[in-house]
Design a protein around this motif. Sequence first.
Motif, mmCIF file in Angstrom:
data_model
loop_
_atom_site.group_PDB
_atom_site.id
_atom_site.type_symbol
_atom_site.label_atom_id
_atom_site.label_comp_id
_atom_site.label_asym_id
_atom_site.label_seq_id
_atom_site.Cartn_x
_atom_site.Cartn_y
_atom_site.Cartn_z
ATOM 1 N N GLY A 162 0.746 -1.038 -0.121
ATOM 2 C CA GLY A 162 -0.160 -0.068 0.058
ATOM 3 C C GLY A 162 0.934 1.323 -0.089
ATOM 4 O O GLY A 162 2.069 1.220 0.605
ATOM 5 N N GLU A 198 -2.844 3.139 2.495
ATOM 6 C CA GLU A 198 -3.605 2.530 1.678
ATOM 7 C C GLU A 198 -3.613 0.951 1.941
ATOM 8 O O GLU A 198 -2.540 0.337 1.834
ATOM 9 N N PRO A 235 -4.902 -2.906 1.444
ATOM 10 C CA PRO A 235 -5.869 -3.529 0.430
ATOM 11 C C PRO A 235 -6.745 -4.509 1.169
ATOM 12 O O PRO A 235 -7.615 -5.470 0.386
ATOM 13 N N LYS A 280 -9.699 -5.286 4.858
ATOM 14 C CA LYS A 280 -10.124 -4.618 6.021
ATOM 15 C C LYS A 280 -9.575 -4.951 7.233
ATOM 16 O O LYS A 280 -8.858 -6.023 7.552
ATOM 17 N N PHE A 297 -9.680 3.251 10.683
ATOM 18 C CA PHE A 297 -9.601 2.853 9.395
ATOM 19 C C PHE A 297 -10.925 3.400 8.809
ATOM 20 O O PHE A 297 -11.780 3.230 9.286
ATOM 21 N N GLU A 310 -12.481 4.172 4.620
ATOM 22 C CA GLU A 310 -12.232 4.278 2.981
ATOM 23 C C GLU A 310 -11.084 3.736 2.557
ATOM 24 O O GLU A 310 -10.383 4.351 1.610
ATOM 25 N N GLY A 311 -10.467 2.612 2.937
ATOM 26 C CA GLY A 311 -9.284 2.067 2.727
ATOM 27 C C GLY A 311 -8.033 2.599 3.245
ATOM 28 O O GLY A 311 -6.932 2.220 2.870
ATOM 29 N N ILE A 312 -8.015 3.543 4.146
ATOM 30 C CA ILE A 312 -6.811 4.079 4.515
ATOM 31 C C ILE A 312 -6.777 3.977 6.228
ATOM 32 O O ILE A 312 -7.564 4.089 7.044
#
Length: 185
Positions: free
Chosen positions: A10, A22, A24, A26, A45, A47-49
């Motif tokens: 990421g 980022e 990939p 959860k 965590f 929105e993917g960040i």
Amino acid sequence: MFSGIVEGTGRARYSTGRLYVEVPFKVRSGDSVAVNGACLTVVSFDEGIAVFDVGEETLRRTNLREARVVNLERALKLGDRMDGHIVTGHVDGTVRFIASRRSGNTTWMAFEMPAERWGVAEKGSIALNGVSLTVARVEANRFWVQVIPYTLENTNLGFLRPSERVNYEIDVLARYVKRIMEAGV
């Protein structure tokens, strides 16, 4: 505890005590994630960040401040397969990447020898940026690993440039063998 089998990479950005990555997969607050081999705790965590607090000792021993693409692995759960080697996520420090060369379907990669040269043994394990690797050759001032195409394509090792810093963790078994030898047990 981790296995050194990277689950993904990421993009990362460090800013004032926090690392933004980022991710990939959860994760949730409180989860442990190996980020370039350093065990960090997810603060939030969205929105993917994933956001991680990073302490001074971690910054001193790792490349997380300057890393742009990081290797990621979630902590093992009891009963998980152990495909790599035991990786604690307690990074010992950084070494410089020296060079690489192709040979058949593998890539030989050379790294400078760490201060704990006792922990780098031919056919022994070492984690580099969190990747479980076998030491293929040991020389006076460097050691070599062989990396297969899958690992180059699915980790950040394929993007390394000469003199770039790489996190390393000496094999935990070697660490305890050394301690036993020192204690004369």
